[in-house]
Design an enzyme around this catalytic site. Structure first.
Site, PDB file in Angstrom:
ATOM      1  N   ASP A  42      47.885  82.224  45.713  1.00 54.34           N
ATOM      2  CA  ASP A  42      46.717  81.367  45.517  1.00 54.34           C
ATOM      3  C   ASP A  42      47.087  79.906  45.720  1.00 54.34           C
ATOM      4  OD1 ASP A  42      44.591  83.221  44.721  1.00 54.34           O
ATOM      5  OD2 ASP A  42      45.948  83.723  43.080  1.00 54.34           O
ATOM      6  N   ASP A 182      38.794  89.984  44.563  1.00 57.59           N
ATOM      7  CA  ASP A 182      39.772  89.160  43.834  1.00 57.59           C
ATOM      8  C   ASP A 182      39.131  88.604  42.572  1.00 57.59           C
ATOM      9  OD1 ASP A 182      41.804  87.432  43.072  1.00 57.59           O
ATOM     10  OD2 ASP A 182      41.519  86.037  44.752  1.00 57.59           O
TER      11      ASP A 182
HETATM   12  C1  DX5 Z   1      41.483  83.042  41.057  1.00 56.18           C
HETATM   13  C2  DX5 Z   1      42.495  83.590  42.018  1.00 56.18           C
HETATM   14  C3  DX5 Z   1      42.917  84.963  41.750  1.00 56.18           C
HETATM   15  C4  DX5 Z   1      43.645  85.163  40.441  1.00 56.18           C
HETATM   16  C5  DX5 Z   1      43.437  86.576  40.025  1.00 56.18           C
HETATM   17  O1  DX5 Z   1      41.072  81.810  41.525  1.00 56.18           O
HETATM   18  O2  DX5 Z   1      41.957  83.569  43.327  1.00 56.18           O
HETATM   19  O3  DX5 Z   1      43.703  85.478  42.821  1.00 56.18           O
HETATM   20  O4  DX5 Z   1      45.017  84.931  40.552  1.00 56.18           O
HETATM   21  O5  DX5 Z   1      43.847  86.689  38.707  1.00 56.18           O
HETATM   22  P1  DX5 Z   1      43.162  87.769  37.744  1.00 56.18           P
HETATM   23  O6  DX5 Z   1      43.400  89.110  38.336  1.00 56.18           O
HETATM   24  O7  DX5 Z   1      43.855  87.544  36.449  1.00 56.18           O
HETATM   25  O8  DX5 Z   1      41.680  87.443  37.681  1.00 56.18           O
HETATM   26 ZN    ZN Z   2      43.137  84.634  44.849  1.00 54.29          ZN
END
Ligand code: DX5
Ligand code: ZN
Length: 228
Positions: A42, A182
């Site tokens: 990310d 996601d």
């Molecule tokens: C949020 C990110 C995600 C995040 C997902 O902005 O794009 O990729 O890391 O984390 P979880 O699975 O904890 O929601």
């Molecule tokens: Zn992400």
């Protein structure tokens, strides 16, 4: 290297956002040992989203440390300025937000021209219609099931309708783009997203905060497969 992303059945891509950045190469190694077939990175710029994470220098270091394919999720303003740089690093997938692009088709084609797969991401408040004109220009659509910006948020079920709508559009058009999701993925939510058509399923906190990467990845993938 990306063939695993084309395979049958859903796969889990662990997101590194909540991992121990003081030991990044070790975390990559742990995730690979735990069975991760690809990783999700990310990139946040402190403008498109409030948080600031890392850029192409760190992604390049992860690329060198990792053996599996890497997806870069660009949560940045003006992503068109930097896609060529990430493609040059050798990442396998570059996901760009439709909300941040002035000419999505052009940027998607530039990503593909640089040798990466071009995925178009959309936030929870953005309708499927806003990505529809670009479906022939992308290799995948990343449906956000939380507001971009932070790990560990609660899953927004609006993503289920969008995945189903995109799956229907793909069927109707004979498209080949992959469906990704996601945000907020857990043992409760992975079944519904897989049933709605998600194939590339990003999981951050569900893996990294579980304490047992191998068990959590295996459990999530088993649930996703069990609903198909
Ligand atoms: C949020 C990110 C995600 C995040 C997902 O902005 O794009 O990729 O890391 O984390 P979880 O699975 O904890 O929601
Ligand atoms: Zn992400």
């Amino acid at each position: 290297m990306s063939a695993v992303l084309d395979g049958k059945g859903p796969v889990v891509l662990p997101a590194l956002l909540l991992c121990d950045f003081g030991h990044l190469a070790h975390e990559v190694d742990r995730l690979e040992q735990a069975g991760a077939v690809a990783l999700h990175l990310d990139v946040m710029d402190g403008r498109f989203v409030p948080q600031l994470t890392y850029g192409d220098v760190v992604v390049e270091a992860v690329r060198r440390a990792a053996r599996v394919p890497i997806e870069v999720h660009l949560m940045v303003e003006e992503p068109e300025r930097m896609v060529a740089g990430y493609a040059a690093v050798g990442v396998d997938v570059i996901s760009v937000h439709v909300e941040a692009l002035t000419d999505p088709g052009r940027t998607l084609r530039e990503i593909a021209g640089g040798g990466a797969r071009a995925h178009l991401a959309l936030s929870p408040g953005t309708p499927v219609e806003s990505v529809e004109p670009w479906l022939d220009d992308c290799h995948g659509v990343l449906v956000m099931s939380v507001e971009p910006g932070f790990g560990g948020q609660r899953f927004n079920p609006v993503a289920l309708e969008k995945l189903a709508a995109l799956a229907a559009l793909r069927e109707a058009r004979g498209g080949t783009f992959r469906l990704a999701v996601d945000g907020g993925i857990s043992t409760e939510t992975i079944g519904p997203v897989a049933a709605a058509g998600a194939e590339l399923i990003v999981a951050g906190s569900a893996v990294v905060r579980s304490g047992d990467y191998a068990r959590s990845i295996a459990e999530l993938e088993a649930i996703a497969r069990s609903v198909l």
